[in-house]
Design a protein around this motif. Structure first.
Motif, PDB file in Angstrom:
ATOM      1  N   PHE A 218       0.772  -1.148   0.065  1.00 50.91           N
ATOM      2  CA  PHE A 218       0.050  -0.124  -0.059  1.00 50.91           C
ATOM      3  C   PHE A 218       0.803   1.244   0.102  1.00 50.91           C
ATOM      4  CE2 PHE A 218      -1.895   3.180   2.841  1.00 50.91           C
ATOM      5  CZ  PHE A 218      -2.882   3.696   2.099  1.00 50.91           C
ATOM      6  N   ILE A 219       1.790   1.386   1.029  1.00 53.09           N
ATOM      7  CA  ILE A 219       2.596   2.640   1.291  1.00 53.09           C
ATOM      8  C   ILE A 219       3.557   2.770  -0.032  1.00 53.09           C
ATOM      9  CG2 ILE A 219       4.147   3.642   2.558  1.00 53.09           C
ATOM     10  CD1 ILE A 219       2.784   2.354   4.847  1.00 53.09           C
ATOM     11  N   THR A 220       4.092   1.728  -0.286  1.00 51.60           N
ATOM     12  CA  THR A 220       5.086   2.106  -1.445  1.00 51.60           C
ATOM     13  C   THR A 220       4.530   2.505  -2.639  1.00 51.60           C
ATOM     14  OG1 THR A 220       6.489   0.349  -0.277  1.00 51.60           O
ATOM     15  CG2 THR A 220       7.342   1.305  -2.623  1.00 51.60           C
ATOM     16  N   PRO A 221       3.697   1.643  -3.080  1.00 52.85           N
ATOM     17  CA  PRO A 221       2.950   2.147  -4.445  1.00 52.85           C
ATOM     18  C   PRO A 221       2.351   3.596  -4.635  1.00 52.85           C
ATOM     19  CG  PRO A 221       1.919   0.346  -3.769  1.00 52.85           C
ATOM     20  CD  PRO A 221       3.027   0.491  -2.752  1.00 52.85           C
ATOM     21  N   ILE A 230      -2.126   2.149  -9.544  1.00 58.50           N
ATOM     22  CA  ILE A 230      -2.874   1.893  -8.479  1.00 58.50           C
ATOM     23  C   ILE A 230      -3.004   0.681  -8.073  1.00 58.50           C
ATOM     24  CG2 ILE A 230      -5.525   2.122  -7.736  1.00 58.50           C
ATOM     25  CD1 ILE A 230      -4.212   5.013  -8.210  1.00 58.50           C
ATOM     26  N   MET A 231      -2.863   0.149  -6.796  1.00 59.90           N
ATOM     27  CA  MET A 231      -2.964  -1.260  -6.353  1.00 59.90           C
ATOM     28  C   MET A 231      -4.336  -1.446  -5.608  1.00 59.90           C
ATOM     29  SD  MET A 231       1.152  -2.337  -5.732  1.00 59.90           S
ATOM     30  CE  MET A 231       0.813  -4.049  -5.429  1.00 59.90           C
ATOM     31  N   GLU A 237      -8.366   1.435   0.634  1.00 59.50           N
ATOM     32  CA  GLU A 237      -8.133   2.672   1.295  1.00 59.50           C
ATOM     33  C   GLU A 237      -9.227   3.838   0.907  1.00 59.50           C
ATOM     34  OE1 GLU A 237      -5.929   6.343   2.664  1.00 59.50           O
ATOM     35  OE2 GLU A 237      -6.501   5.715   0.646  1.00 59.50           O
ATOM     36  N   ARG A 238      -9.154   4.043  -0.425  1.00 61.10           N
ATOM     37  CA  ARG A 238      -9.789   5.287  -0.914  1.00 61.10           C
ATOM     38  C   ARG A 238     -11.249   5.054  -0.670  1.00 61.10           C
ATOM     39  NH1 ARG A 238      -7.848   6.861  -6.624  1.00 61.10           N
ATOM     40  NH2 ARG A 238      -9.260   5.408  -7.570  1.00 61.10           N
ATOM     41  N   THR A 243     -14.722   7.795  -0.307  1.00 56.95           N
ATOM     42  CA  THR A 243     -16.175   7.729  -0.978  1.00 56.95           C
ATOM     43  C   THR A 243     -16.797   6.864   0.133  1.00 56.95           C
ATOM     44  OG1 THR A 243     -15.235   5.604  -1.965  1.00 56.95           O
ATOM     45  CG2 THR A 243     -15.570   7.666  -3.260  1.00 56.95           C
ATOM     46  N   GLN A 244     -16.313   6.631   1.364  1.00 60.55           N
ATOM     47  CA  GLN A 244     -16.869   5.856   2.262  1.00 60.55           C
ATOM     48  C   GLN A 244     -18.081   4.696   1.616  1.00 60.55           C
ATOM     49  OE1 GLN A 244     -18.375   8.677   5.397  1.00 60.55           O
ATOM     50  NE2 GLN A 244     -16.031   8.505   5.878  1.00 60.55           N
TER      51      GLN A 244
END
Lengths: 279, 360
Positions: A218-221, A230-231, A237-238, A243-244
């Motif tokens: 997650f963090i590195t990309p 986008i992974m 997370e998004r 957008t919840q």
């Protein structure tokens, strides 16, 4: 002193309990709560088809697997000779190599990633050095693209591969290599016909570990990648933060979990069964 | 390169002044050996005597600090193992765990890139020779110790190397199986006419199998000769003791021969004492016991039975002679043989031809 089944279970109990409490429980709760918002099973199914059919998400899933695959290849290519060097090194050299491999392991991923950004940026150390030496005229694009993601992930995942390979290589009886040599094999043949096959299970195990960890990155990309990198973990997370849309996040979590668990099953099978080798 | 004397007398293996040092320690010191084609030579010695290092230098795993290794007239002292074309059986068998029996045996042929047809025929022949046909698809972990030993043996002979080296190949097998394999190895060696260099610390094995034995001690060859010669005519106390039970009676020079520490006269057919004296060597089975005290004469000593152990085909006595050490006597448990009990007075005697004087 043999423990017996009950004894072993007792020793495992605290860890099992903790895992249930902080890992299995929350995931279960999150999945049921998020998917429960959708209503009946058929509604969940509809949403699942729509989600997995969406271009963004499909692209992220493919991206994730492709990046993890590329990273696995690079890590293997770098890790195999390094692990071999480690098996051959003695005394101070061994300690030095091991510290180099393990030290970053103890540093936070974020710190390491930022360190790479300092090195790889347009005005970073590498570009300045290469420009200064006249090797290149234009700064290389080493970051905010696929290259950056792969460099960053490779760096984080390399120790897992090296340590897995090291234990496989250390287990190879050096007398077998000597025997092969005595029977007329050239150094390359000793490697190809004896050493490599005997470490193959380590290669597979290391590759699976790296791949499994890689798909969840997650963090590195997020920090080092570009818009095309986008992974799936980033999408999850998004969906939750921005957008919840919890149901979609839950569905993607399920996909990630399924990939991870099935690869883990392969890993488990593979490490349990090694044809021709003593158990 | 054939020598002047012609190929017929070119030794299969020639070791000249072979020396290996590890730090300050000389593990092999000036070993010279001349092994004829088809000969079965055993390097026998206790652990640390340098026998395995000598074998490793012969195989090429260890390079000598001095001296030469010449195989069939070709100096290979600096050549890597693969350039020496030897067969080898390793102490731990070194069977490849990832290959089945067939591919293990085929390994030397595969690295020689032999055509598949030839590989199949030769592997089949080798497996038949070691009586292991039908096991081609098994892996090492599915084989008993004896079967693994056979795989290792088949693999060593499959490429028909002129020389096969064996490093304690039977060490891990139980006694019965070991005897069985000794006979089979010997038979295969005769059939193929292979030159064999065999390393063991088991003196019985060495005596059974070898044409000649090189007994090693502290990195040197203590004695070299056919089994009977080294057993019956040891040149020093080490060899006498190492090859089975030996009586070494302290002896000193006297007018017309030698006497024991207590002055009893001795007569030996061979050997000589040192200036300071030495030992009279006689094997326990060469000594005869008779009831009652001894009339005077050389090699006739009176004593009392201190201990008698019944070993089945042999009764072993310890006879107290009043000398520094008791005399061991092995009496065959033959038909009608008398068995002496502890405390009985006996006379121990032996022929001059069966004993030998050794310098200290």
């Amino acid at each position: 002193m043999p423990l017996g089944r009950l004894g072993a279970l007792l020793l495992l109990a605290p860890t099992l309990l903790l895992m249930l409490l902080i890992f299995v429980g929350p995931i279960g709760w999150f999945l049921s709560a998020a998917l429960g918002e959708l209503g009946s099973l058929s509604e969940i199914w509809e949403e699942a088809v729509a989600t997995l059919g969406s271009r963004t998400i499909l692209a992220a899933i493919l991206n994730t697997n492709w990046i993890a695959f590329l990273v696995t290849l690079v890590v293997l290519a770098l890790g195999y000779p390094l692990a071999y060097a480690l098996t051959r090194a003695k005394g101070l050299a061994f300690t030095a190599i091991l510290v180099c491999i393990l030290l970053p392991y103890f540093t936070s991923v974020i710190v390491r990633t930022y360190a790479w950004m300092v090195l790889l940026g347009r005005n970073g150390l590498i570009n300045q050095a290469l420009l200064g030496l006249g090797v290149i005229q234009q700064p290389l694009e080493l970051m905010y693209n696929r290259t950056g993601v792969i460099i960053g992930m490779t760096y984080v995942l390399l120790p897992y591969m090296i340590l897995t390979l090291y234990s496989a290589m250390k287990a190879v009886d050096p007398r077998l290599l000597q025997a092969a040599e005595g029977m007329g094999a050239s150094p390359f043949e000793v490697f190809r016909k004896v050493f490599f096959p005997l470490t193959l299970h380590g290669v597979v195990a290391g590759a699976l570990i790296v791949f499994i960890l890689g798909v969840g990155f997650f963090i590195t990309p997020a920090l080092m990648g570009g818009p095309g990198d986008i992974m799936i973990a980033m999408l999850i997370e998004r969906e939750i933060e921005l957008t919840q849309n919890w149901p979609v996040a839950a569905l993607m979590t399920l996909v990630l979990l399924a990939v991870t668990l099935s690869l883990y099953a392969v890993y488990h099978r593979f490490s349990a069964e090694r044809p021709g080798l003593a158990a | 390169m054939p020598r002047d004397s012609g190929p017929a007398t070119t030794p299969a293996i020639l070791l000249e002044g072979l020396t290996k040092r590890y730090g300050a320690e000389t593990v092999v010191a000036d070993v010279n050996l001349d092994i004829a084609p088809g000969e079965f030579l055993t390097l026998l010695g206790p652990s640390g005597s340098g026998k395995t290092t000598t074998l490793s230098m012969l195989a090429g795993f260890v390079l000598p600090d001095a001296g030469r290794v010449v195989l069939a007239g070709r100096d290979v002292s600096k050549a890597p193992p693969r350039a020496r074309g030897l067969g080898m059986v390793f102490q731990n068998y070194a069977i490849f765990p990832h290959l089945d029996v067939f591919e293990n045996v085929a390994f030397p042929l595969r690295v020689q890139r032999k055509p598949q047809k030839e590989v199949e025929t030769r592997v089949w022949d080798a497996l038949q020779m070691v009586k292991l046909t039908g096991f081609e698809k098994r892996y090492a972990r599915q084989l008993s110790g004896g079967q693994q030993q056979r795989v290792a043996l088949a693999r060593a002979i499959v490429a028909h190397p002129p020389v096969v080296l064996m490093d304690e190949p039977l060490g891990a097998l139980d006694k019965n199986l070991r005897y069985h394999m000794q006979v089979e190895i010997k038979e295969i060696q005769r059939r193929l006419g292979t030159t064999m260099v065999y390393v063991t610390h088991d003196q019985e094995e060495a005596l059974t199998m070898s044409d000649r034995i090189a007994i090693m001690n502290h990195g040197r060859i203590a004695q070299l000769g056919p089994p009977r010669e080294v057993y019956e005519k040891p040149e020093n106390a080490f060899v006498a003791r190492f090859l089975g039970e030996a009586n070494l009676l302290a002896a000193k020079p006297a007018a017309g021969g030698a006497v024991t520490a207590k002055g009893a006269p001795l007569e030996a057919g061979s050997g000589a004492l040192g200036a300071e004296g030495g030992f009279l060597f006689v094997r326990p089975e060469k000594v005869t016991l008779s009831a009652g005290a001894a009339p005077a004469g050389p090699n006739r000593l009176s004593g009392t039975i201190r201990h008698a152990s019944f070993l089945g085909n042999v009764v072993r006595y310890a006879v107290e002679l009043g000398e520094p050490e008791p005399l061991l006597v092995d009496a065959a448990n033959a038909a009608g043989a008398a068995i002496f009990g502890p405390g009985e007075t006996v006379t121990a005697s032996w022929d001059a031809g069966d004993c030998r004087l050794l310098a200290g």
